[in-house]
Design an enzyme around this catalytic site. Sequence first.
Site, mmCIF file in Angstrom:
data_model
loop_
_atom_site.group_PDB
_atom_site.id
_atom_site.type_symbol
_atom_site.label_atom_id
_atom_site.label_comp_id
_atom_site.label_asym_id
_atom_site.label_seq_id
_atom_site.Cartn_x
_atom_site.Cartn_y
_atom_site.Cartn_z
ATOM 1 N N ASP A 145 0.833 -1.202 0.000
ATOM 2 C CA ASP A 145 0.000 0.000 0.000
ATOM 3 C C ASP A 145 0.868 1.253 0.000
ATOM 4 O O ASP A 145 1.589 1.521 0.961
ATOM 5 C CB ASP A 145 -0.893 -0.011 1.247
ATOM 6 C CG ASP A 145 -1.951 1.095 1.226
ATOM 7 O OD1 ASP A 145 -2.034 1.826 0.223
ATOM 8 O OD2 ASP A 145 -2.683 1.224 2.225
ATOM 9 N N ASP A 349 -2.311 6.233 -6.161
ATOM 10 C CA ASP A 349 -2.514 5.306 -5.038
ATOM 11 C C ASP A 349 -2.613 3.871 -5.543
ATOM 12 O O ASP A 349 -3.329 3.595 -6.506
ATOM 13 C CB ASP A 349 -3.793 5.694 -4.287
ATOM 14 C CG ASP A 349 -4.055 4.811 -3.085
ATOM 15 O OD1 ASP A 349 -3.115 4.571 -2.307
ATOM 16 O OD2 ASP A 349 -5.201 4.364 -2.914
#
Length: 471
Positions: A145, A349
């Site tokens: 992440d 992201d």
Amino acid sequence: MMMAASSRSSFLIKILLCVSLLLCLNEKACVVHGADEITLPVSSLFPSPECKASTTNANSTLKLVHKHGPCTPLFNGEPVNHTQLLLEDIVRAKWIRSKSSGTNTANGLKDSAVSIKAKYGPGGGSYLVTVGLGTPKMDLTLLFDTGSALTWTQCEPCVVSCYSQDEAIFDPSQSSSYANISCSSPSCSQLGSGTGQRPRCSDSTCVYKAQYGDQESFTVGFFATETLTLSPTDAISGFEFGCGQNNGGRFKGFAGLLGLARDRISILEQSATKYGRSFSYCLPPSTRSTGYLTFGKGSVVSTSVSFTPLSTVSQGAIFYGIDITGISVGGKPLSIPSTVFSNAGTIIDSGTTITQLPPTAYSALRSAFRQAMSKYMMSTPASPLDTCYDLSGSTVVTIPVITFSFRGPINVNLDPSGVLFPVNPSKVCLAFAASGDDTDPSIYGNIQQRSFEVVYDVAGGRIGFGAKGCS
């Protein structure tokens, strides 16, 4: 009357495209590229139960797989619930915006209708890597992440609670290299910048806490050091991580999280001496194939990588920012005021699936895309996706090339897998959505990054895109 040279050339190109398409109809992954459009088999847009390894970086450190795909060691054969995935993605986007604006995530998300239907554990359409932890090392599958800084895993003896995990839970008592971090350590006092929570103490040991999205998914445990093994020849000793003793919410299956955000506790900064604050990844073009996550500047595999400067988005210092300057559909630039993108910036992201654009920009994209796809039958929306098509009667589909322009300037032509999102075996949707307001930051999601080698040269202050990174 003789055909003009340009018209004859265009005619010949169309004939060659048709011949190429006829030759590849039996190949599920065959794609035919025109100047402004791409024709591909409809079957290539939908998931397959079989794993097919993609071309990977020879110097790859970690194999990267989709959380819901057959290539993950955690795959149980269940089909992806795309409706649930999209709902989780909405909450992920709201969480990112609340962090970037400094607002309270609990109030902003718990009150939304979406969060009642889908609670957020980091990312619906996220990707996994397997690392080794401890001495001797134990292999653990973690969610990777770029929007989170802390790396953590569940730990025995699970003093309070651990969620259901497919692999054995890490037991620090069985590792000779494990050590807790004391409350008086500078590492403990600086922990809050990466977790958003002030650290606490338990018998002089630093205790961390991290919450995600709607405040239901969480991890609490001891902040500690351990040996992190990335490959047979790459290990980081004294790596600071969270040893979770109380973990819950929407987490399931995987062992924890690998944090790559812009903060001192992320693996990016902890490995800065070894890898020079640089990493790259390639998200595979489908859930049935593999990609990679590599560390170090010498790991770039794409023959041509174009770079755009890194930027910082509002108060979201841990996020990676890039600047969109325009969008084209089918080779034609959209009429979007430059201030639409510059007002709030853009976050790239790895955990958000669908790219979220300011309403003004999304409206222009949607109109141009619908016009280019006018020969296909539209289907009902699949919130938040409102431009969907029924392809049940089609063998092939032709879609316009979508190009994103970034500060540099550079132009990135999206892979076909980055344009359409499969909802069910016959229905696909334009893989973009509108944010709540033109003042919200855009989020460049992982679907649009598929098949590219995305290079994070943080030391050099830039992010690069290389086509066919793992095709």
